[in-house]
Design an enzyme around this catalytic site. Structure first.
Site, PDB file in Angstrom:
ATOM      1  N   LYS A   8    -148.547  70.824  11.923  1.00 17.89           N
ATOM      2  CA  LYS A   8    -148.855  70.491  13.333  1.00 17.89           C
ATOM      3  C   LYS A   8    -149.956  71.381  13.870  1.00 17.89           C
ATOM      4  O   LYS A   8    -150.541  71.942  13.276  1.00 17.89           O
ATOM      5  CB  LYS A   8    -147.434  70.295  14.328  1.00 17.89           C
ATOM      6  CG  LYS A   8    -146.922  71.922  14.076  1.00 17.89           C
ATOM      7  CD  LYS A   8    -147.346  72.475  15.284  1.00 17.89           C
ATOM      8  CE  LYS A   8    -147.378  73.585  15.378  1.00 17.89           C
ATOM      9  NZ  LYS A   8    -147.762  74.546  16.679  1.00 17.89           N
ATOM     10  N   ASP A 135    -138.657  75.678  15.532  1.00 13.87           N
ATOM     11  CA  ASP A 135    -139.448  74.108  15.369  1.00 13.87           C
ATOM     12  C   ASP A 135    -139.400  73.321  14.211  1.00 13.87           C
ATOM     13  O   ASP A 135    -140.349  72.430  14.434  1.00 13.87           O
ATOM     14  CB  ASP A 135    -141.584  74.670  15.689  1.00 13.87           C
ATOM     15  CG  ASP A 135    -141.166  75.947  14.537  1.00 13.87           C
ATOM     16  OD1 ASP A 135    -141.272  76.186  13.601  1.00 13.87           O
ATOM     17  OD2 ASP A 135    -142.735  76.104  14.245  1.00 13.87           O
TER      18      ASP A 135
END
Length: 280
Positions: A8, A135
């Protein structure tokens, strides 16, 4: 069984304040990119996990510190025979702000749920992921998202802006803890405005992309600022640190400009790759 573990980037990253529990309250926009690790998992006849990897760095670490091991360890008591052989093909740079460890962990949880027929609900999967890292739940969404709290409060949305991304990592490793301890700037990013621009295909919104960690990182690792500056001089609409670094991504809209930039720098840094956003 084989799974792709996509990395990401943070299109913005704001820290609002330091909480009483020691964590930072954040407000960030995360989106997956086409760079991925591969996770191969097979059952074995033991009740142990064996992890092999092409990464010399990870192969030297204590296995119990590995998030893949932690995912297995938290689920292993749910089955009678829990032995697995794991091979991790590492392509995402380590300690680079790309969440390589978190995406590996997320896909390990999903893989074991399937391999062992655990039939975990989405809520259970999210809770397990959150217990291992703030996360990690993002990677269960398979969508771009605004992440708040410590990263676990997720609001998915569609990005309708066609951005071409050039990703650069020179091999520098930066600990998130190192950066968070030195943060001084809080709550100055217009996250909601950025999201609306991404939804409405507004190219001008890129100039609002920001990361509060940049000041700390560039002060302590000034050579990374030179990469950012170079990418923007080569025609990027914006170049930004991802997460706590050390990876820097550059946003382009013009095909010729990104190809020119790629050719100019591809031999100058340890890792240079053009990637796409994965928003589905």
């Amino acid at each position: 069984m084989e799974r792709k573990c996509y990395g990401k980037i943070n299109l913005s990253l704001d820290s609002l304040y330091k909480r009483d529990d020691g964590y930072h309250e954040i407000d960030t926009i995360m989106t997956r990119i086409s760079l991925f690790d591969k996770l191969k998992i097979e059952k074995n006849n033991t009740n142990e996990i064996k992890i092999k990897t092409n990464s010399q760095i990870l192969s030297r670490e204590n296995i119990e510190n590995n998030l893949i091991y932690k995912a297995w360890n938290i689920l292993k008591d749910r089955v009678k025979s829990c032995g697995v052989d794991v091979f991790l093909e590492k392509n995402i740079p380590i300690a680079a702000g790309l969440a390589g460890g978190s995406t590996n962990c997320a896909e390990m949880i999903l893989a074991l749920n399937e391999l062992w027929n655990l039939n975990l609900s989405d809520d259970e999967i999210f809770k397990i992921g959150k217990s291992l890292g703030a996360d990690i739940p993002f990677f269960f969404l398979k969508k771009s998202a605004r992440a708040q709290g410590i990263g676990e409060i997720l609001s998915p949305f569609d990005i309708n802006l066609d951005m071409k991304i050039l990703l650069v990592n020179d091999g520098t490793s930066i600990s998130s803890n190192f950066v968070y301890k030195r943060l001084k700037d809080y709550g100055n990013i217009e996250t909601k405005k950025i999201i609306e621009g991404l939804k409405s295909s507004d190219k001008n919104i890129v100039k609002y992309f920001s990361n509060v960690m940049e000041d700390v990182v560039y002060e302590n690792f000034p050579h990374l600022y030179k990469i950012k500056n170079r990418l923007e001089n080569l025609g990027a609409a914006k170049a930004l640190l991802s997460g706590s670094g050390a990876s820097i991504f550059a946003v382009f809209f013009d095909e010729e400009k990104i190809n020119y930039a790629l050719n100019e720098i591809k031999n100058d840094y340890k890792f240079v790759e053009r990637v796409n956003l994965i928003d589905d």
